[in-house]
Design a protein around this motif. Structure first.
Motif, PDB file in Angstrom:
ATOM      1  N   GLY A 193       0.829  -1.199   0.000  1.00  0.00           N
ATOM      2  CA  GLY A 193       0.000   0.000   0.000  1.00  0.00           C
ATOM      3  C   GLY A 193       0.860   1.244   0.000  1.00  0.00           C
ATOM      4  N   ALA A 194       0.359   2.301  -0.626  1.00  0.00           N
ATOM      5  CA  ALA A 194       1.073   3.584  -0.661  1.00  0.00           C
ATOM      6  C   ALA A 194       0.126   4.710  -0.269  1.00  0.00           C
ATOM      7  CB  ALA A 194       1.645   3.850  -2.056  1.00  0.00           C
ATOM      8  N   ASN A 195       0.698   5.726   0.419  1.00  0.00           N
ATOM      9  CA  ASN A 195      -0.068   6.917   0.822  1.00  0.00           C
ATOM     10  C   ASN A 195      -1.377   6.521   1.488  1.00  0.00           C
ATOM     11  OD1 ASN A 195       2.062   7.973  -0.600  1.00  0.00           O
ATOM     12  ND2 ASN A 195       0.839   9.261  -1.935  1.00  0.00           N
ATOM     13  N   LEU A 196      -1.284   5.561   2.385  1.00  0.00           N
ATOM     14  CA  LEU A 196      -2.467   4.997   3.030  1.00  0.00           C
ATOM     15  C   LEU A 196      -3.255   6.069   3.779  1.00  0.00           C
ATOM     16  CD1 LEU A 196      -0.764   1.769   4.379  1.00  0.00           C
ATOM     17  CD2 LEU A 196      -2.425   1.903   2.510  1.00  0.00           C
ATOM     18  N   THR A 198      -4.986   8.465   2.518  1.00  0.00           N
ATOM     19  CA  THR A 198      -5.059   9.746   1.826  1.00  0.00           C
ATOM     20  C   THR A 198      -5.819   9.577   0.514  1.00  0.00           C
ATOM     21  OG1 THR A 198      -3.071   9.528   0.447  1.00  0.00           O
ATOM     22  CG2 THR A 198      -2.748  10.219   2.739  1.00  0.00           C
ATOM     23  N   ASP A 199      -6.064  10.692  -0.166  1.00  0.00           N
ATOM     24  CA  ASP A 199      -6.783  10.638  -1.441  1.00  0.00           C
ATOM     25  C   ASP A 199      -5.984   9.929  -2.532  1.00  0.00           C
ATOM     26  OD1 ASP A 199      -8.864  12.011  -0.309  1.00  0.00           O
ATOM     27  OD2 ASP A 199      -8.216  13.979  -1.036  1.00  0.00           O
ATOM     28  N   SER A 200      -4.663   9.814  -2.341  1.00  0.00           N
ATOM     29  CA  SER A 200      -3.813   9.178  -3.353  1.00  0.00           C
ATOM     30  C   SER A 200      -3.464   7.726  -2.986  1.00  0.00           C
ATOM     31  CB  SER A 200      -2.532   9.982  -3.553  1.00  0.00           C
ATOM     32  OG  SER A 200      -1.834  10.133  -2.330  1.00  0.00           O
ATOM     33  N   GLU A 201      -4.225   7.146  -2.081  1.00  0.00           N
ATOM     34  CA  GLU A 201      -3.960   5.769  -1.644  1.00  0.00           C
ATOM     35  C   GLU A 201      -3.996   4.789  -2.808  1.00  0.00           C
ATOM     36  OE1 GLU A 201      -5.753   4.054   2.080  1.00  0.00           O
ATOM     37  OE2 GLU A 201      -6.851   2.857   0.616  1.00  0.00           O
ATOM     38  N   GLU A 202      -3.059   3.836  -2.794  1.00  0.00           N
ATOM     39  CA  GLU A 202      -3.007   2.745  -3.773  1.00  0.00           C
ATOM     40  C   GLU A 202      -2.792   1.433  -3.033  1.00  0.00           C
ATOM     41  OE1 GLU A 202      -3.343   2.759  -7.074  1.00  0.00           O
ATOM     42  OE2 GLU A 202      -3.289   4.898  -7.548  1.00  0.00           O
ATOM     43  N   LEU A 203      -3.416   0.353  -3.519  1.00  0.00           N
ATOM     44  CA  LEU A 203      -3.287  -0.967  -2.912  1.00  0.00           C
ATOM     45  C   LEU A 203      -3.080  -2.017  -3.994  1.00  0.00           C
ATOM     46  CD1 LEU A 203      -6.329  -0.803  -0.458  1.00  0.00           C
ATOM     47  CD2 LEU A 203      -3.927  -0.598   0.195  1.00  0.00           C
ATOM     48  N   VAL A 204      -2.193  -2.978  -3.726  1.00  0.00           N
ATOM     49  CA  VAL A 204      -1.975  -4.120  -4.623  1.00  0.00           C
ATOM     50  C   VAL A 204      -1.666  -5.327  -3.754  1.00  0.00           C
ATOM     51  CG1 VAL A 204      -0.558  -5.124  -6.459  1.00  0.00           C
ATOM     52  CG2 VAL A 204      -1.057  -2.665  -6.490  1.00  0.00           C
ATOM     53  N   VAL A 215       2.496  -3.102  -8.920  1.00  0.00           N
ATOM     54  CA  VAL A 215       2.975  -2.310  -7.788  1.00  0.00           C
ATOM     55  C   VAL A 215       3.738  -1.085  -8.272  1.00  0.00           C
ATOM     56  CG1 VAL A 215       4.579  -2.284  -5.833  1.00  0.00           C
ATOM     57  CG2 VAL A 215       3.041  -4.235  -6.154  1.00  0.00           C
ATOM     58  N   GLU A 216       4.617  -1.278  -9.230  1.00  0.00           N
ATOM     59  CA  GLU A 216       5.409  -0.155  -9.754  1.00  0.00           C
ATOM     60  C   GLU A 216       4.503   0.911 -10.368  1.00  0.00           C
ATOM     61  OE1 GLU A 216       8.360   0.603  -9.295  1.00  0.00           O
ATOM     62  OE2 GLU A 216       9.448  -1.221  -8.770  1.00  0.00           O
ATOM     63  N   LYS A 217       3.489   0.481 -11.121  1.00  0.00           N
ATOM     64  CA  LYS A 217       2.566   1.434 -11.747  1.00  0.00           C
ATOM     65  C   LYS A 217       1.751   2.176 -10.686  1.00  0.00           C
ATOM     66  CE  LYS A 217       2.056  -1.279 -15.993  1.00  0.00           C
ATOM     67  NZ  LYS A 217       1.143  -2.164 -16.777  1.00  0.00           N
ATOM     68  N   ALA A 218       1.289   1.434  -9.677  1.00  0.00           N
ATOM     69  CA  ALA A 218       0.502   2.063  -8.615  1.00  0.00           C
ATOM     70  C   ALA A 218       1.354   3.037  -7.816  1.00  0.00           C
ATOM     71  CB  ALA A 218      -0.083   0.988  -7.695  1.00  0.00           C
ATOM     72  N   ARG A 219       2.603   2.685  -7.608  1.00  0.00           N
ATOM     73  CA  ARG A 219       3.529   3.567  -6.883  1.00  0.00           C
ATOM     74  C   ARG A 219       3.712   4.880  -7.644  1.00  0.00           C
ATOM     75  NH1 ARG A 219       9.110   4.115  -5.205  1.00  0.00           N
ATOM     76  NH2 ARG A 219       9.227   3.868  -2.947  1.00  0.00           N
ATOM     77  N   GLN A 220       3.837   4.787  -8.944  1.00  0.00           N
ATOM     78  CA  GLN A 220       3.999   5.981  -9.765  1.00  0.00           C
ATOM     79  C   GLN A 220       2.738   6.834  -9.745  1.00  0.00           C
ATOM     80  OE1 GLN A 220       6.808   7.014 -11.057  1.00  0.00           O
ATOM     81  NE2 GLN A 220       5.841   8.862 -11.879  1.00  0.00           N
ATOM     82  N   ARG A 221       1.577   6.195  -9.783  1.00  0.00           N
ATOM     83  CA  ARG A 221       0.318   6.951  -9.718  1.00  0.00           C
ATOM     84  C   ARG A 221       0.214   7.722  -8.410  1.00  0.00           C
ATOM     85  NH1 ARG A 221      -2.056   2.188 -11.865  1.00  0.00           N
ATOM     86  NH2 ARG A 221      -2.836   1.627  -9.789  1.00  0.00           N
ATOM     87  N   ALA A 222       0.583   7.076  -7.309  1.00  0.00           N
ATOM     88  CA  ALA A 222       0.514   7.734  -6.004  1.00  0.00           C
ATOM     89  C   ALA A 222       1.429   8.945  -5.959  1.00  0.00           C
ATOM     90  CB  ALA A 222       0.879   6.742  -4.900  1.00  0.00           C
TER      91      ALA A 222
END
Length: 238
Positions: A193-196, A198-204, A215-222
């Motif tokens: 998970g990234a930026n948990l 928050t509005d930019s949260e991502e989960l894989v 994960v790499e793509k979600a990390r970049q989006r965050a």
């Protein structure tokens, strides 16, 4: 002087009633200001503003991040520079101050160590209140328990991940990731998970070999969404 070290989770929505009461008693918040667009400073400002407390931003000293040979010394030097910067503010303003710690002060954060040093220089007392940590939110978002039945979870950093795996660790919660190094772990399971919170949260989640690219793509989006990325993940051997 009085200093509070307050865990504020991942933003205003995670401020506990206990922390809120302490924050209301403060005259000001001291917050490090990093160069560029500092999203974490903005989050701290939002929290302080909700309780009517002024924020005093202090330019954060630069730290040697080029993987120095003596990592411990690089961190100690950085802490010492922070102590000196914060000491100037406390001497000038006195009163009751607070440091707002992202997540929880007990887990991979330097604020308690910095304030301990300040207490050796200034006539002050300090207390700590806990916050919601990133591993707690990670487990909740993925609806998992961080460890198998009757087994431990090893909390570590990306810097130490390979060494910890080499010593036999098979269930690791990884923080302070920097870059992701998952090579050779294709059959392991990951909950990331990234930026948990928050509005930019991502989960894989899934088998590493199947979801590493996601994960790499979600990390970049965050990072593109927030301007920063803070991720944490649970890694478990097959």
């Amino acid at each position: 002087m009085k200093v509070w070290i307050l865990g504020v989770g991942m933003g205003p929505q995670h401020v506990t009633p206990e922390v809120a009461n302490a924050l209301r008693s403060c005259d000001y918040v001291i917050a490090a200001e990093k160069s560029g667009d500092d999203g974490l400073l903005a989050a701290r400002r939002a929290i302080a503003e909700a309780y009517g407390v002024e924020v005093i931003s202090v330019p954060d000293p630069e730290r040697d991040r080029a993987d120095p040979t003596d990592y411990g010394k690089a961190v100690r030097d950085w802490h010492e520079a922070r102590v000196s910067a914060y000491e100037s503010v406390l001497r000038e303003r006195e009163g009751t101050a607070a440091f707002l710690v992202w997540g929880d002060p007990s887990l991979y954060d330097s604020t308690i160590r910095v304030v301990e040093q300040l207490a050796g220089r200034l006539p002050m007392e300090y207390d700590v209140l806990p916050g919601i940590s990133a591993p707690q939110i990670l487990a909740a978002r993925h609806r998992i328990v961080l460890h198998p039945v009757g087994q431990p979870v090893h909390v570590t950093t990306a810097r130490r991940l390979r060494d910890d795996i080499a010593t036999g660790q098979t269930n690791l919660c990884v923080m302070l990731t920097g870059t992701l190094d998952l090579d050779g772990l294709d059959d392991w399971s990951i909950w990331w998970g990234a930026n948990l919170g928050t509005d930019s949260e991502e989960l894989v989640s899934g088998r590493v070999g199947a979801v590493a690219g996601d994960v790499e793509k979600a990390r970049q989006r965050a990072k593109e969404s927030a301007g920063w990325v803070m991720d944490v993940y649970l890694l478990r051997a097959p």
